[in-house]
Structures are given as structure tokens and as C-alpha cells.
Enzyme design. Structure first.
Site, PDB file in Angstrom:
ATOM      1  N   ARG A   8       0.805  -1.223   0.000  1.00 61.98           N
ATOM      2  CA  ARG A   8       0.000   0.000   0.000  1.00 61.98           C
ATOM      3  C   ARG A   8       0.841   1.277   0.000  1.00 61.98           C
ATOM      4  NH1 ARG A   8      -3.988  -0.134   4.621  1.00 61.98           N
ATOM      5  NH2 ARG A   8      -2.603  -1.642   5.585  1.00 61.98           N
ATOM      6  N   LYS A  12       9.293  -1.040   2.180  1.00 59.02           N
ATOM      7  CA  LYS A  12       8.621  -0.110   3.094  1.00 59.02           C
ATOM      8  C   LYS A  12       9.537   0.430   4.188  1.00 59.02           C
ATOM      9  CE  LYS A  12       5.235  -1.559   5.936  1.00 59.02           C
ATOM     10  NZ  LYS A  12       3.822  -1.851   6.288  1.00 59.02           N
ATOM     11  N   GLY A  41       9.641  -3.580  11.903  1.00 60.28           N
ATOM     12  CA  GLY A  41      10.403  -2.511  11.251  1.00 60.28           C
ATOM     13  C   GLY A  41       9.561  -1.330  10.796  1.00 60.28           C
ATOM     14  N   ASP A  42       8.252  -1.530  10.706  1.00 56.49           N
ATOM     15  CA  ASP A  42       7.382  -0.440  10.230  1.00 56.49           C
ATOM     16  C   ASP A  42       6.641   0.242  11.372  1.00 56.49           C
ATOM     17  OD1 ASP A  42       5.546  -2.357  10.948  1.00 56.49           O
ATOM     18  OD2 ASP A  42       4.636  -2.562   8.961  1.00 56.49           O
ATOM     19  N   GLU A  91      -7.076 -13.100  15.478  1.00 52.56           N
ATOM     20  CA  GLU A  91      -6.937 -12.162  14.364  1.00 52.56           C
ATOM     21  C   GLU A  91      -8.324 -11.744  13.894  1.00 52.56           C
ATOM     22  OE1 GLU A  91      -3.999 -10.702  13.119  1.00 52.56           O
ATOM     23  OE2 GLU A  91      -3.507 -11.552  15.067  1.00 52.56           O
ATOM     24  N   ASN A 133      -3.764  -6.119  19.855  1.00 54.70           N
ATOM     25  CA  ASN A 133      -2.372  -6.554  19.857  1.00 54.70           C
ATOM     26  C   ASN A 133      -1.498  -5.585  19.070  1.00 54.70           C
ATOM     27  OD1 ASN A 133      -0.013  -8.146  19.878  1.00 54.70           O
ATOM     28  ND2 ASN A 133      -0.634  -9.215  18.002  1.00 54.70           N
ATOM     29  N   THR A 159      38.034  44.274  -4.832  1.00 48.86           N
ATOM     30  CA  THR A 159      36.723  43.917  -5.371  1.00 48.86           C
ATOM     31  C   THR A 159      36.797  43.456  -6.825  1.00 48.86           C
ATOM     32  OG1 THR A 159      35.611  45.432  -3.898  1.00 48.86           O
ATOM     33  CG2 THR A 159      34.484  44.921  -5.943  1.00 48.86           C
TER      34      THR A 159
HETATM   35  C1  UD1 Z   1      -0.147  -8.158  13.092  1.00 52.86           C
HETATM   36  C2  UD1 Z   1      -0.715  -9.053  14.183  1.00 52.86           C
HETATM   37  C3  UD1 Z   1      -1.977  -8.401  14.765  1.00 52.86           C
HETATM   38  C4  UD1 Z   1      -1.651  -7.021  15.277  1.00 52.86           C
HETATM   39  C5  UD1 Z   1      -1.005  -6.186  14.181  1.00 52.86           C
HETATM   40  C6  UD1 Z   1      -0.496  -4.883  14.743  1.00 52.86           C
HETATM   41  C7  UD1 Z   1      -0.135 -11.347  13.543  1.00 52.86           C
HETATM   42  C8  UD1 Z   1      -0.647 -12.596  12.953  1.00 52.86           C
HETATM   43  N1  UD1 Z   1      -1.015 -10.360  13.619  1.00 52.86           N
HETATM   44  O1  UD1 Z   1      -1.114  -8.122  12.060  1.00 52.86           O
HETATM   45  O2  UD1 Z   1      -2.476  -9.189  15.819  1.00 52.86           O
HETATM   46  O3  UD1 Z   1      -2.834  -6.394  15.740  1.00 52.86           O
HETATM   47  O4  UD1 Z   1       0.129  -6.863  13.620  1.00 52.86           O
HETATM   48  O5  UD1 Z   1      -0.031  -4.068  13.715  1.00 52.86           O
HETATM   49  O6  UD1 Z   1       0.987 -11.278  13.970  1.00 52.86           O
HETATM   50  N2  UD1 Z   1       6.156  -9.659   8.584  1.00 52.86           N
HETATM   51  C9  UD1 Z   1       7.270 -10.361   8.163  1.00 52.86           C
HETATM   52  N3  UD1 Z   1       7.085 -11.576   7.588  1.00 52.86           N
HETATM   53  C10 UD1 Z   1       5.855 -12.136   7.439  1.00 52.86           C
HETATM   54  C11 UD1 Z   1       4.731 -11.417   7.881  1.00 52.86           C
HETATM   55  C12 UD1 Z   1       4.923 -10.183   8.458  1.00 52.86           C
HETATM   56  O7  UD1 Z   1       8.387  -9.888   8.285  1.00 52.86           O
HETATM   57  O8  UD1 Z   1       5.807 -13.248   6.917  1.00 52.86           O
HETATM   58  C13 UD1 Z   1       6.355  -8.345   9.190  1.00 52.86           C
HETATM   59  C14 UD1 Z   1       5.727  -7.249   8.346  1.00 52.86           C
HETATM   60  O9  UD1 Z   1       6.697  -6.690   7.472  1.00 52.86           O
HETATM   61  C15 UD1 Z   1       5.273  -6.236   9.389  1.00 52.86           C
HETATM   62  C16 UD1 Z   1       4.989  -7.096  10.614  1.00 52.86           C
HETATM   63  O10 UD1 Z   1       5.686  -8.305  10.430  1.00 52.86           O
HETATM   64  O11 UD1 Z   1       6.283  -5.323   9.721  1.00 52.86           O
HETATM   65  C17 UD1 Z   1       3.516  -7.317  10.829  1.00 52.86           C
HETATM   66  O12 UD1 Z   1       2.996  -8.023   9.734  1.00 52.86           O
HETATM   67  P1  UD1 Z   1       1.576  -7.682   9.112  1.00 52.86           P
HETATM   68  O13 UD1 Z   1       1.337  -8.590   7.980  1.00 52.86           O
HETATM   69  O14 UD1 Z   1       1.473  -6.221   8.863  1.00 52.86           O
HETATM   70  O15 UD1 Z   1       0.618  -8.082  10.315  1.00 52.86           O
HETATM   71  P2  UD1 Z   1      -0.821  -7.572  10.574  1.00 52.86           P
HETATM   72  O16 UD1 Z   1      -1.754  -8.260   9.673  1.00 52.86           O
HETATM   73  O17 UD1 Z   1      -0.835  -6.104  10.600  1.00 52.86           O
HETATM   74 CA    CA Z   2       0.520  -4.276   9.663  1.00 52.58          CA
END
Ligand code: UD1
Ligand code: CA
Length: 448
Positions: free
Chosen positions: A15, A22, A103-104, A154, A169, A405
């Protein structure tokens, strides 16, 4: 026992609509992941970054910020638990605890991690960080019983009743490293997303009789960046906080909302910053300095009581000694301006040294670049450089020398000498009047 860090940074960030991973997008001059690393800077263990999308670029940027960081690659993003498992190798034999950050997510406060550590020391096996969400949206919901966290659901998998829970969470976890890895390996992917959820861990832990607790923090800390709009909002949050810190530290900001800071800006007490000033990365301003309106500083050191601007540009390597002055429409790059020296108007000083109390006249340029190489200009103390002098580097102007100058100075000027380097003036009697008459006649002829 040490506390390690795993920084999850493998996600694509679709996004963001970007060709860049990102976590490399910047807030206050530092990539997102660097802010998360800073949150954890008090931890004393190993640091592991899990990379996936744009792995090489992210790994290189991470090593630049933190040469000791360990990099784990997650080739396919199969979920947060899967991501954590990729760091197992890097933490092998390390013992101790581990904190998971994203990291984000740049604003988790070090004090929050300390509170989580206190809960661990108080007997919790695992601590998850939650927050009361104003709008719980699609966050994972935390199902609790007293202080205990029973499970996290979730959003996609939650019942209507569970979706009514406002305790959400954040994703931040603290646990014994070995316990966490063991439980992460037990996580399955039988859920609405087909992903390996880190959030399955509390339920798995409960089965073993391990205690999971929830620490809470303000929702603002958990702000994650998913879109450009989020990035802009995060920048605003950072700037607001940085301005408040500067004010609390005794810096006068005449119009705080117009001043832009970098993550590493340092400004001394009793400095005054006028409106619309931008502090790029790597700026230190000493006490009592005055940064006037519309100035742009980057990689610069401004000495005590020095005055900069209005409309000045300090580029990397600008070193302004105490009580020096750099005025309007002046650019300084990789140059030392000595104590009490003045470069007041419309000048470019680059790859140079200007001695103490020297005055650089308006419109002076150090011609430092020959199209291929850069050359230095050395100017001594108590020198007077006349207005509109071109200093063709490499060139040295001795102490107490002068340049007249309009000179183009190509040869060194010995101390105490005056350099005259311009064509002598010749006046042609009456020629101007004659020329005007001729030109006006030509114009009249054209009209007729
Ligand atoms: C996750 C949590 C959710 C929480 C939310 C908060 C899980 C299953 N869910 O959801 O409970 O409310 O964060 O923002 O953990 N990432 C990886 N590898 C992967 C998947 C994710 O490195 O395979 C990293 C992403 O880059 C990101 C972070 O982990 O920085 C969170 O992943 P994301 O997919 O955004 O999780 P959410 O669906 O937001
Ligand atoms: Ca997220």
C-alpha cells in the site's frame, strides 16, 4: 541474561505504492527500521533483522546503521511466526530473552520495553504488548482473564463477540528466546489467511501451563506505517515530539510548527530558531546560536553564538566556529568558518578554510570544481576578501591579506599583501551619450 531483538522487516508494504521496500522509507531523515532499532537500543543482546522484500537493500541499510546486526532472510512471507523462526539460527546458543519489534512501527518507547521486562522479572513467561484502540479496526483482539492473556484472535478469524473487544495486539512480544522459538515452531496455518500467526503463541503457551501477560501502552506508540498517509502522519508525530523536546531543553522556537528536525538534531540551550528552518541529518547547534528564518542545514556544526541566515544553506562539512556569521543567500559546504569570521551575503564557500575574524565580501565564490577535481581554498586570519572575488582553487590567501573587489584570484596571495586582479578601468568621454542617440534613432526608424 541478555535480551535480544528480532526486528521483523520482510513485508512488502504494497500500500506504499513504492519501488522501495517499506522499511526504507524515512521519518525525520532515518529509515523506518532505524527508529525501531532506536526503541530497542537499551537491549544488551544480539540484534537480528528479518528481511524479505528488497532483502539486499534492507540488509545493506541495516548494516550501515548497525554494523553488528545479524540478518536473517525470509524468502517467502508466510506469517509473523514464520518470520520469527527465520531468526532462530542467528540466536542459537545465545540464551536469554528476546523482544519482537516490527520494522514499520517506529514509536515504541524504550520505557514500554522496560515495563515489559519488569513483568518478565515478575514471573510472566511471555509478555505481549496491547493497547486500548479507539477504532479497533482489523487489529488482533486480546482475550484476557484478569492479567492473563489467554489468546489473541486475528480480526479475520474473530467472532462478532471477539470483534467487540477493544484491547488490541501491538505485535510487540517479550519472551524467553528458547521458549519463543519452540512455540513458534508449533504454530500452524489453519486460519482465514493461511498464515503462520505469531499471535497463536499465547494459546499454545497456556496448554503448557506457561503464563502470558499483557502490558499496555498508549495507542500512539503502536502507530504502524502502511501507506504514504501513515508515513506523513508519523512524520508529524515525530516533529511534534522533537519540537517539544527542544522547547523543554531551553531552545527558543519562534514558530515551532514551521521548524523541521531530523532524528539526530542536537540544539544547545538558549539557541534561537526563527520560523521555517529545516534541520537535515547530522546537525549540531551550540548554545546561544541564532538560526534565522528560511535556513536549511545538513551535516553542519554551528558554534556558540554564531548567526546563520536568514536564507542560508549549510551543507555537509560546514563547521562554523563560535561567534561566526553566515548571512543571507550564502552556501557553505565542507568548509570551516573561523571564530568571529563573517560571510554575510550572497557567497559560495566550499572546500575551504576561512581564518579567524576574516571578512568575505558579498558575492564571493570559491571556484572549487574544475569539472573533474575538487580543490581547496585556504584563507588566513584577519583577511579582507573584496566583494565579488572569484577564488580559483587551489589557492591560498595569507593572514592579513586583502583582495580588491571584482578580482579573479588564481595565484596565492602572501600574508599582508593586496591582490588586484581585474582589468583597469578606461573612460571614453561622451561615448555613452553618442551610443544612446544612435540606438534611439534606430528604434524610431524601425517603428516608422
Ligand atoms: C499483526 C498481528 C496483529 C496485530 C497487528 C499490529 C499477527 C498474525 N497479527 O497483524 O495481531 O494487531 O500486527 O499491527 O501477527 N512480517 C514479516 N514476515 C511475514 C509477515 C509479516 O516480516 O511473513 C512483518 C511485516 O513486514 C510487518 C509485521 O511483520 O512489519 C507485521 O505483519 P503484518 O502482515 O502487517 O501483520 P498484521 O496483519 O498487521
Ligand atoms: Ca501491519
Amino acid at each position: 541474561m541478555p535480551t535480544h531483538l528480532i526486528l521483523l522487516s520482510a513485508g512488502e508494504g504494497t500500500r506504499m505504492q513504492s519501488d522501495m521496500p517499506k522499511v526504507l522509507h524515512r521519518i525525520a531523515g532515518a529509515p523506518l527500521f532505524q527508529h525501531a532499532l532506536a526503541s530497542a537500543s537499551a537491549l544488551d543482546g544480539r540484534r537480528v533483522i528479518v528481511v524479505g522484500h528488497g532483502a539486499e537493500a534492507v540488509a545493506a541499510a541495516a548494516r550501515e546503521v548497525d554494523p553488528d546486526i545479524l540478518v536473517a532472510e525470509q524468502a517467502e512471507q508466510l506469517g509473523t511466526a514464520h518470520a520469527v523462526l527465520q531468526a532462530a539460527e542467528a540466536l542459537k546458543g545465545a540464551g536469554g530473552d528476546v523482544v519482537i519489534l516490527y520494522g514499520d512501527t517506529p514509536f515504541i518507547r524504550p520505557e514500554t520495553l522496560e515495563r515489559m521486562q519488569a513483568m518478565r522479572n515478575g514471573g510472566a513467561d511471555i509478555v505481549f504488548l496491547g493497547f486500548e484502540a479507539r477504532d479497533p479496526g482489523r487489529y488482533g483482539r486480546m482475550v484476557t482473564e484478569g492479567e492473563r492473556l489467554l489468546r489473541i484472535v486475528e480480526f479475520k478469524d474473530a467472532s462478532d463477540e471477539e470483534r467487540g473487544i477493544s484491547l488490541c495486539n501491538s505485535g510487540v512480544v517479550l519472551a524467553d528466546a528458547e521458549v519463543l522459538m519452540r512455540l513458534a515452531a508449533e504454530v500452524g496455518n489453519d486460519n482465514a489467511s493461511g498464515e503462520f500467526y505469531l499471535t497463536d503463541i499465547p494459546a499454545l503457551a497456556a496448554r503448557e501451563g506457561l503464563v502470558t501477560r499483557v502490558a499496555t501502552c498508549d495507542e500512539a506508540e503502536t502507530l504502524g506505517v502502511n501507506t504514504r498517509a501513515d508515513l506523513a502522519a508519523a512524520e508529524a508525530v515525530f516533529q511534534q515530539a522533537a519540537r517539544a523536546v527542544a522547547l523543554a531543553d531551553g531552545v527558543t522556537l519562534q514558530a515551532p510548527d514551521t521548524v523541521q528536525f531530523s532524528f539526530d538534531t542536537v540544539i544547545g540551550r538558549d539557541a534561537v530558531v526563527e520560523p521555517y528552518v529545516v534541520f537535515g541529518v547530522g546537525v549540531t547547534v551550540e548554545t546561544g546560536a541564532h538560526i534565522r528564518a528560511f535556513s536549511h542545514l545538513e551535516g553542519a556544526h554551528v558554534g556558540a553564538r554564531a548567526v546563520v541566515g536568514p536564507y542560508a544553506r549549510l551543507r555537509p562539512g560546514a563547521e562554523l566556529a563560535n561567534d561566526s556569521k553566515v548571512g543571507n543567500f550564502v552556501e557553505v559546504k565542507n568548509a570551516e568558518i573561523g571564530e568571529g569570521a563573517k560571510v554575510n551575503h550572497l557567497s559560495y564557500v566550499g572546500d575551504a578554510r576561512v581564518g579567524e575574524r576574516t571578512n568575505i565580501g558579498a558575492g564571493t565564490i570559491t571556484c572549487n570544481y574544475d569539472g573533474v577535481f575538487k580543490h581547496r581554498t585556504e584563507i588566513g586570519r584577519d583577511v579582507f576578501i573584496g566583494s565579488n572575488t572569484m577564488l580559483v582553487a587551489p589557492v591560498t590567501i595569507g593572514d592579513e591579506a586583502m583582495t580588491a573587489t571584482g578580482g579573479v584570484i588564481t595565484k596565492d596571495v602572501p600574508p599582508g599583501d593586496m591582490a588586484l586582479a581585474r582589468a583597469p578601468q578606461v573612460n571614453k568621454p561622451g561615448l555613452a551619450r553618442k551610443l544612446f542617440a544612435r540606438l534611439r534613432a534606430a528604434k524610431a526608424a524601425r517603428k516608422g
